[in-house]
Design a protein around this motif. Structure first.
Motif, mmCIF file in Angstrom:
data_model
loop_
_atom_site.group_PDB
_atom_site.id
_atom_site.type_symbol
_atom_site.label_atom_id
_atom_site.label_comp_id
_atom_site.label_asym_id
_atom_site.label_seq_id
_atom_site.Cartn_x
_atom_site.Cartn_y
_atom_site.Cartn_z
ATOM 1 N N SER A 31 -73.398 90.191 23.253
ATOM 2 C CA SER A 31 -73.406 90.231 21.779
ATOM 3 C C SER A 31 -72.048 90.689 21.250
ATOM 4 C CB SER A 31 -74.557 91.101 21.276
ATOM 5 O OG SER A 31 -74.398 92.457 21.638
ATOM 6 N N GLN A 32 -71.855 91.986 21.151
ATOM 7 C CA GLN A 32 -70.591 92.512 20.618
ATOM 8 C C GLN A 32 -69.416 92.000 21.456
ATOM 9 O OE1 GLN A 32 -70.388 96.780 20.874
ATOM 10 N NE2 GLN A 32 -69.189 96.937 18.986
ATOM 11 N N GLY A 33 -68.319 91.678 20.777
ATOM 12 C CA GLY A 33 -67.188 91.111 21.506
ATOM 13 C C GLY A 33 -66.304 92.170 22.138
ATOM 14 N N PHE A 34 -66.492 92.377 23.423
ATOM 15 C CA PHE A 34 -65.568 93.254 24.159
ATOM 16 C C PHE A 34 -65.592 92.846 25.626
ATOM 17 C CE2 PHE A 34 -69.676 95.363 24.237
ATOM 18 C CZ PHE A 34 -69.824 95.734 25.564
ATOM 19 N N ILE A 359 -76.405 80.827 17.463
ATOM 20 C CA ILE A 359 -76.203 82.148 18.058
ATOM 21 C C ILE A 359 -74.827 82.173 18.737
ATOM 22 C CG2 ILE A 359 -78.597 82.925 18.365
ATOM 23 C CD1 ILE A 359 -78.611 81.619 21.093
ATOM 24 N N ARG A 360 -74.276 83.379 18.900
ATOM 25 C CA ARG A 360 -72.940 83.532 19.466
ATOM 26 C C ARG A 360 -73.003 84.369 20.732
ATOM 27 N NH1 ARG A 360 -68.560 87.703 17.143
ATOM 28 N NH2 ARG A 360 -69.636 88.965 18.714
ATOM 29 N N PHE A 361 -72.355 83.862 21.770
ATOM 30 C CA PHE A 361 -72.267 84.609 23.029
ATOM 31 C C PHE A 361 -70.817 85.027 23.269
ATOM 32 C CE2 PHE A 361 -75.693 81.491 23.723
ATOM 33 C CZ PHE A 361 -76.724 82.313 24.153
HETATM 34 N N1 GLN Z 1 -64.998 91.947 16.867
HETATM 35 C C1 GLN Z 1 -66.157 92.218 17.627
HETATM 36 C C2 GLN Z 1 -67.158 91.079 17.497
HETATM 37 O O1 GLN Z 1 -67.008 90.190 16.718
HETATM 38 C C3 GLN Z 1 -66.870 93.473 17.286
HETATM 39 C C4 GLN Z 1 -66.116 94.623 16.811
HETATM 40 C C5 GLN Z 1 -67.062 95.587 16.159
HETATM 41 O O2 GLN Z 1 -68.040 95.992 16.750
HETATM 42 N N2 GLN Z 1 -66.816 95.890 14.926
HETATM 43 O O3 GLN Z 1 -68.102 91.097 18.219
#
Ligand code: GLN
Ligand code: PMP
Length: 384
Positions: A31-34, A359-361
């Motif tokens: 989910s969250q982008g990291f 949905i986004r992965f």
């Molecule tokens: N940029 C990240 C995303 O789109 C998340 C950063 C945040 O949690 N604010 O998932």
């Protein structure tokens, strides 16, 4: 005493909500982008070295000169222009700060700001807190490219700023040269500033090249280019980014930065300045992510979801409307709780929460984790 919220419509961000749910459920968190992997040990060692060597007090307000110069050199190498490190480059505490400071520098009460939707969630609050009025323009439904006629129709004498994001979160669309030229034509002879969110500048696929608005001689004079070292070097928790803008705009930008965070973490600035001496450290990133994109997109074809492989960013969008009409938030929750794979419902990126069943992965994960997630996603029909 009631505080009278300045942001009554804002709750906890979906990234926090889904990451928390993923952790409670023991789900794979796409989910969250990291990134799900560590940074280069060389970079980690440099941070250790500079903290031990005593680089722990306030650095210069605009960032240490070495890092600003390295960034200008990187810009020259990748975008063929050399911003003045002294007057046009500022180091800040993450792209979020760069975006907020840039918006704050130019937006006055009543000014209109064009936001292309779906849009990253920090843009609208930055506009609203400054008394600006967001004007929403949807991106094209097929590929999330820009509908330039609609953008033009959205402009008015009150338009002060257009927010731009390429490579795009959440769609992965990457602006083409034609997009940049269309924007240049549109803002020519108009007093409109641009904030360009380029945090995924080094994550592009299939030989595509990221084109910074700064590389366009006309647009450069109106643009705050915002970037993030967190994204580029797999260290999102370090919260360090930058803004490149013409000197008169940088003067105003720094006035905000000066009273928002004042400075940005010292030893990490020294570490990054040394790390950036070797261009291959950022030039190798597209290839690194390409194999992850290919692996994930390849596996996704077996899930029944429909998608176009991401052109950039570390996100893959997928649509499920042909399989089910359940809401995207409901699907994200079911996927997290029952399939143990968390994703982001794309409706949250729209001001009206429009649900187009996307949905986004996030595929910035180790291969084994991506394989496992793809395996679990085979169970999709059972939860629809
Ligand atoms: N940029 C990240 C995303 O789109 C998340 C950063 C945040 O949690 N604010 O998932
Ligand atoms: N813009 C976009 C499009 C993003 O996805 C993110 C995600 N983190 C940011 C800005 C913020 O970057 P930073 O973590 O450096 O503040």
């Amino acid at each position: 005493m009631a505080i009278g919220s300045k942001l009554p419509h804002v709750g906890t961000t979906i990234f926090t909500v889904m990451s928390r749910m993923a952790s409670e459920e023991g789900a794979i968190n796409l989910s969250q982008g990291f990134p799900g992997f560590g940074a280069d040990p060389v970079l980690l060692e440099l941070v250790g070295k500079y903290t031990r060597d005593g680089y722990n007090q306030y650095p210069p307000m605009s960032g240490i000169p070495q890092l600003r110069r390295r960034l200008a050199e990187k810009t020259e190498l990748t975008q063929i222009y050399f911003p003045d490190p002294e007057t046009e480059v500022t180091i800040v505490s993450g792209a979020t700060e760069a975006l907020f400071s840039a918006v704050t520098a130019v937006v006055r009460p009543g000014d209109e700001v064009v936001l292309l939707e779906p849009a990253y969630d920090s843009y609208e609050p930055a506009v609203t807190l400054n008394g600006g009025v967001p004007v929403y323009v949807p991106l094209n439904a097929e590929d999330f490219s820009v509908d330039w006629e609609r953008v033009e129709k959205a402009l008015s004498p009150k338009t002060r700023l257009i927010m731009v994001n390429s490579p795009h979160n959440p769609s992965g669309y990457v602006w083409t040269e034609e997009d940049i030229d269309s924007l240049a034509t549109l803002v020519r002879d108009r007093d409109i500033y641009l904030v360009s969110d380029e945090v995924y500048e080094h994550i592009t696929f299939d030989g595509r090249k990221h084109i910074s608005l700064g590389s366009h001689p006309e647009l450069r004079n109106k643009t705050f280019v915002c970037g993030s070292f967190g994204k580029t070097f797999h260290v999102t928790g370090w919260k360090i980014g930058y803004c490149i803008a013409p000197s008169d705009m940088t003067v105003e930008f720094r006035k905000i930065h000066q009273f928002l965070t004042f400075t940005t973490v010292t030893p990490i600035q020294y570490a990054l300045a040394e790390y950036l001496e070797e261009p291959n450290r950022y030039l190798s990133i597209p290839a690194f992510y390409q194999s992850k994109r290919d692996l994930f997109a390849g596996g996704l074809t077996r899930t029944g979801l429909i998608f176009t492989p991401a052109r950039g960013s570390f996100f893959q969008l997928a649509s499920y409307g042909h399989l089910s009409q359940i809401g995207d938030r409901e699907l994200a929750e079911r996927m997290t709780r029952r399939l143990k794979v968390a994703c982001i419902p794309v409706s949250v990126f729209y001001s009206d929460r429009r649900d187009d069943k996307f949905i986004r992965f996030c595929f910035a994960k180790e291969e084994a984790e991506l394989f496992e997630a793809l395996e679990r996603l085979q169970g999709l029909p059972e939860i629809l």
